[in-house]
Write a protein that holds these residues in place. Structure first.
Motif, PDB file in Angstrom:
ATOM      1  N   SER A 144      12.730 -35.159 -14.436  1.00 36.49           N
ATOM      2  CA  SER A 144      12.060 -34.074 -15.137  1.00 36.49           C
ATOM      3  C   SER A 144      12.312 -32.789 -14.363  1.00 36.49           C
ATOM      4  CB  SER A 144      10.559 -34.378 -15.154  1.00 36.49           C
ATOM      5  OG  SER A 144       9.818 -33.187 -15.224  1.00 36.49           O
ATOM      6  N   PHE A 145      12.200 -31.657 -15.054  1.00 37.54           N
ATOM      7  CA  PHE A 145      12.354 -30.402 -14.310  1.00 37.54           C
ATOM      8  C   PHE A 145      11.278 -30.279 -13.247  1.00 37.54           C
ATOM      9  CE2 PHE A 145       9.630 -28.937 -17.837  1.00 37.54           C
ATOM     10  CZ  PHE A 145       8.630 -28.286 -17.137  1.00 37.54           C
ATOM     11  N   TYR A 146      10.164 -31.000 -13.416  1.00 38.89           N
ATOM     12  CA  TYR A 146       9.109 -30.936 -12.400  1.00 38.89           C
ATOM     13  C   TYR A 146       9.608 -31.429 -11.045  1.00 38.89           C
ATOM     14  CZ  TYR A 146       5.048 -29.310 -14.972  1.00 38.89           C
ATOM     15  OH  TYR A 146       4.167 -28.525 -15.644  1.00 38.89           O
ATOM     16  N   SER A 147      10.572 -32.339 -11.042  1.00 36.79           N
ATOM     17  CA  SER A 147      11.008 -32.845  -9.735  1.00 36.79           C
ATOM     18  C   SER A 147      11.687 -31.735  -8.940  1.00 36.79           C
ATOM     19  CB  SER A 147      11.882 -34.091  -9.888  1.00 36.79           C
ATOM     20  OG  SER A 147      13.073 -33.754 -10.533  1.00 36.79           O
ATOM     21  N   ILE A 148      12.511 -30.939  -9.604  1.00 35.69           N
ATOM     22  CA  ILE A 148      13.141 -29.853  -8.836  1.00 35.69           C
ATOM     23  C   ILE A 148      12.180 -28.671  -8.680  1.00 35.69           C
ATOM     24  CG2 ILE A 148      15.509 -30.556  -9.296  1.00 35.69           C
ATOM     25  CD1 ILE A 148      15.701 -28.439 -11.467  1.00 35.69           C
ATOM     26  N   HIS A 149      11.270 -28.529  -9.628  1.00 33.99           N
ATOM     27  CA  HIS A 149      10.278 -27.448  -9.546  1.00 33.99           C
ATOM     28  C   HIS A 149       9.381 -27.631  -8.315  1.00 33.99           C
ATOM     29  CE1 HIS A 149       7.255 -24.591 -11.002  1.00 33.99           C
ATOM     30  NE2 HIS A 149       6.328 -25.515 -10.842  1.00 33.99           N
ATOM     31  N   GLU A 150       8.840 -28.826  -8.166  1.00 41.71           N
ATOM     32  CA  GLU A 150       7.922 -29.039  -7.034  1.00 41.71           C
ATOM     33  C   GLU A 150       8.674 -29.004  -5.710  1.00 41.71           C
ATOM     34  OE1 GLU A 150       5.081 -28.442  -7.638  1.00 41.71           O
ATOM     35  OE2 GLU A 150       4.351 -29.394  -9.477  1.00 41.71           O
ATOM     36  N   LEU A 151       9.920 -29.484  -5.718  1.00 43.25           N
ATOM     37  CA  LEU A 151      10.720 -29.382  -4.488  1.00 43.25           C
ATOM     38  C   LEU A 151      10.936 -27.908  -4.133  1.00 43.25           C
ATOM     39  CD1 LEU A 151      12.503 -30.588  -2.236  1.00 43.25           C
ATOM     40  CD2 LEU A 151      14.416 -30.542  -3.874  1.00 43.25           C
ATOM     41  N   MET A 152      11.237 -27.112  -5.131  1.00 41.46           N
ATOM     42  CA  MET A 152      11.452 -25.683  -4.879  1.00 41.46           C
ATOM     43  C   MET A 152      10.161 -25.041  -4.352  1.00 41.46           C
ATOM     44  SD  MET A 152      13.739 -23.234  -5.070  1.00 41.46           S
ATOM     45  CE  MET A 152      15.002 -23.300  -6.339  1.00 41.46           C
ATOM     46  N   ARG A 153       9.030 -25.385  -4.942  1.00 39.18           N
ATOM     47  CA  ARG A 153       7.765 -24.770  -4.485  1.00 39.18           C
ATOM     48  C   ARG A 153       7.423 -25.192  -3.067  1.00 39.18           C
ATOM     49  NH1 ARG A 153       2.846 -25.605  -7.908  1.00 39.18           N
ATOM     50  NH2 ARG A 153       2.074 -23.590  -7.193  1.00 39.18           N
ATOM     51  N   GLU A 154       7.661 -26.460  -2.742  1.00 39.34           N
ATOM     52  CA  GLU A 154       7.404 -26.912  -1.365  1.00 39.34           C
ATOM     53  C   GLU A 154       8.337 -26.195  -0.395  1.00 39.34           C
ATOM     54  OE1 GLU A 154       5.009 -28.605  -0.144  1.00 39.34           O
ATOM     55  OE2 GLU A 154       4.111 -29.222  -2.041  1.00 39.34           O
ATOM     56  N   THR A 155       9.587 -26.084  -0.794  1.00 43.13           N
ATOM     57  CA  THR A 155      10.578 -25.450   0.091  1.00 43.13           C
ATOM     58  C   THR A 155      10.235 -23.987   0.327  1.00 43.13           C
ATOM     59  OG1 THR A 155      12.255 -26.925  -0.834  1.00 43.13           O
ATOM     60  CG2 THR A 155      13.058 -25.022   0.397  1.00 43.13           C
ATOM     61  N   MET A 156       9.661 -23.335  -0.691  1.00 37.44           N
ATOM     62  CA  MET A 156       9.401 -21.900  -0.598  1.00 37.44           C
ATOM     63  C   MET A 156       7.966 -21.604  -0.181  1.00 37.44           C
ATOM     64  SD  MET A 156      12.402 -20.768  -1.089  1.00 37.44           S
ATOM     65  CE  MET A 156      12.094 -19.005  -1.055  1.00 37.44           C
ATOM     66  N   ARG A 157       7.248 -22.598   0.341  1.00 34.54           N
ATOM     67  CA  ARG A 157       5.887 -22.357   0.844  1.00 34.54           C
ATOM     68  C   ARG A 157       5.861 -21.143   1.763  1.00 34.54           C
ATOM     69  NH1 ARG A 157       1.404 -25.652   0.748  1.00 34.54           N
ATOM     70  NH2 ARG A 157       1.812 -27.683  -0.205  1.00 34.54           N
ATOM     71  N   GLY A 158       4.886 -20.302   1.558  1.00 36.98           N
ATOM     72  CA  GLY A 158       4.722 -19.169   2.468  1.00 36.98           C
ATOM     73  C   GLY A 158       5.639 -18.001   2.161  1.00 36.98           C
ATOM     74  N   ALA A 159       6.516 -18.153   1.175  1.00 39.82           N
ATOM     75  CA  ALA A 159       7.454 -17.058   0.891  1.00 39.82           C
ATOM     76  C   ALA A 159       6.919 -16.119  -0.179  1.00 39.82           C
ATOM     77  CB  ALA A 159       8.798 -17.633   0.422  1.00 39.82           C
ATOM     78  N   GLY A 160       5.775 -16.469  -0.794  1.00 39.77           N
ATOM     79  CA  GLY A 160       5.273 -15.652  -1.894  1.00 39.77           C
ATOM     80  C   GLY A 160       6.156 -15.847  -3.119  1.00 39.77           C
ATOM     81  N   GLY A 161       5.995 -14.938  -4.073  1.00 38.84           N
ATOM     82  CA  GLY A 161       6.849 -14.990  -5.244  1.00 38.84           C
ATOM     83  C   GLY A 161       6.452 -16.066  -6.242  1.00 38.84           C
ATOM     84  N   VAL A 162       7.378 -16.356  -7.112  1.00 35.69           N
ATOM     85  CA  VAL A 162       7.127 -17.253  -8.243  1.00 35.69           C
ATOM     86  C   VAL A 162       8.260 -18.263  -8.336  1.00 35.69           C
ATOM     87  CG1 VAL A 162       6.751 -17.346 -10.760  1.00 35.69           C
ATOM     88  CG2 VAL A 162       6.266 -15.238  -9.510  1.00 35.69           C
ATOM     89  N   VAL A 163       7.895 -19.491  -8.684  1.00 38.67           N
ATOM     90  CA  VAL A 163       8.934 -20.457  -9.033  1.00 38.67           C
ATOM     91  C   VAL A 163       8.811 -20.731 -10.528  1.00 38.67           C
ATOM     92  CG1 VAL A 163       9.789 -22.809  -8.739  1.00 38.67           C
ATOM     93  CG2 VAL A 163       9.052 -21.497  -6.737  1.00 38.67           C
ATOM     94  N   GLU A 164       9.891 -20.468 -11.249  1.00 37.06           N
ATOM     95  CA  GLU A 164       9.891 -20.747 -12.684  1.00 37.06           C
ATOM     96  C   GLU A 164      10.933 -21.808 -12.965  1.00 37.06           C
ATOM     97  OE1 GLU A 164      10.232 -16.772 -14.152  1.00 37.06           O
ATOM     98  OE2 GLU A 164      12.339 -16.629 -13.619  1.00 37.06           O
TER      99      GLU A 164
END
Ligand SMILES: C[S@@+](CC[C@H](N)C(=O)[O-])C[C@H]1O[C@@H](n2cnc3c(N)ncnc32)[C@H](O)[C@@H]1O
Length: 365
Positions: A314-334
């Motif tokens: 699911s796109f959620y698998s790459i979405h959550e990986l992206m959000r974890e990877t970008m922790r602390g960076a601010g911004g938005v993951v779409e």
């Protein structure tokens, strides 16, 4: 596309790796390969799985906010549009040519009359299965291997390749036009890294808009085609570094060197190989790839764009990986899907949507 048909990405290297169709969009696992006795090749392969090179960073801070699901849709652009689809095939327009190719996701019936499907310039037929090579058929007249096309103002060559690909993945246009806008409005030359860059259309779009581009692909042949595209558009003077290397190896070295990029595009296949036998396996190596990409994003970065096709996820698998990877960076993951909408023979009559890829994109705001 993650349901999309197989794309270049995995063979050894002489062809845009991938002309062996193991990264099938249906997400079929590769056939088990007989393991040779301890040949030098096998030993070297075992020694170079890129993922062992460094552990993942521990990230802290909030995860970026999220925007889901985002469906990025195109109705075609420039010389491309999807005319119709159905019965496991798609009918596309690429400049002067109408082309039929297999499309496993087109479960419905075609909208247009059979006569429209019969009047085509090229059709890919044959075994669409994993190892299948298939071939192009030209019902009207024999066509050359390449023909000129234009997308987003960039000239390049369409190309009948042995595994049903045509030298461009037009669904990517939504990311490319987003990138073009970012580069044009930045007010400084953005540094763009295009990983798994294939025939270089994204690299040329970025460079034409004013970016300094680094293009990485494991296939010498694909880099050759990308350079041909650059020459076709008389863009030789634009600042593009063409690098034939394993993508993971390249970014790890860039991290050690402290190099930084403002935009990173990464469009990895499910399986692939670097020029020296380095193994790329999306499910094993993507976390490290994103982790390293984050480290080489500049403090004023504009985006990190990941697309994934031919994986069963699911796109959620790459979405959550992206959000974890970008922790602390601010911004938005779409995150969501890239889809192409049928546009009929006139390129304007909207029909059904065909999903091509999953994507996840971090942007600073
Ligand atoms: C699906 S294509 C990418 C398409 C491209 N993003 C575009 O839209 O035009 C996959 C590419 O990955 C390359 N590739 C496969 N394994 C690789 C690796 N380990 N390192 C770098 N490139 C690799 C292939 O040669 C192929 O050109």
């Amino acid at each position: 596309m993650k349901q999309r048909e197989g794309r270049p990405g995995q063979k050894k290297t002489s062809g845009p790796s991938g002309e062996s169709r193991r990264d099938d969009r249906a997400g079929r696992p590769p056939k088990p390969v007989a393991r040779p006795a301890a040949t030098r090749e096998a030993v070297r392969e075992a020694a170079v799985p890129a993922a062992v090179v460094r552990p993942l960073m521990t990230r802290s801070g909030e995860r970026p906010t999220e925007r889901v699901p985002v469906i990025l849709e195109s109705l075609g652009a420039g010389d491309f549009h999807l005319i119709d689809s159905g019965n496991g095939e798609k009918l596309e327009q690429y400049g002067p040519y109408r082309i039929i190719r297999p499309e496993a996701q087109a479960l419905w019936r075609p909208s247009l009359a059979p006569q429209v499907w019969e009047k085509v310039d090229a059709a890919f037929t044959g075994d669409t299965d994993e190892e299948g090579t298939g071939r192009w058929r030209f019902p009207k007249e024999a066509l050359g291997e390449t023909w000129p096309l234009n997308l987003l103002g960039v000239d390049f060559l369409g190309r009948f390749t042995s595994f049903r690909h045509v030298g461009v993945f037009p669904e990517q246009i939504v990311h490319w036009s987003w990138m073009k806008d970012q580069v044009e409005k930045a007010g400084r030359p953005l540094k763009v890294l295009n990983l798994f860059g294939y025939t270089g259309v994204a690299s040329l779009v970025a460079a034409a808009a004013g970016a300094e581009v680094t293009h990485v692909d494991a296939s010498k042949k694909a880099i050759g085609w990308a350079r041909e595209n650059q020459a076709l558009g008389r863009m030789e003077k634009l600042p593009i570094r063409w690098i034939c290397e394993d993508a993971m190896k390249f970014i790890l070295r860039e991290e050690r060197r402290g190099s930084q990029y403002d935009i990173i595009l990464t469009d990895p296949p499910k399986f692939g190989r670097g020029p020296n036998g380095e193994v790329w396996h999306l499910f094993e190596h993507l976390p490290l790839m994103l982790d390293v990409c984050r480290e080489i994003l500049s403090p004023k970065a504009v985006g990190l764009v990941l697309t994934a096709y031919s994986i069963r996820a699911s796109f959620y698998s790459i979405h959550e990986l992206m959000r974890e990877t970008m922790r602390g960076a601010g911004g938005v993951v779409e995150s969501g899907e890239l889809v192409i909408r049928e546009a009929g023979t006139d390129g304007k009559t909207q029909g059904r949507a065909l999903s091509t890829s999953l994507f996840s994109r971090w942007v600073p705001k």
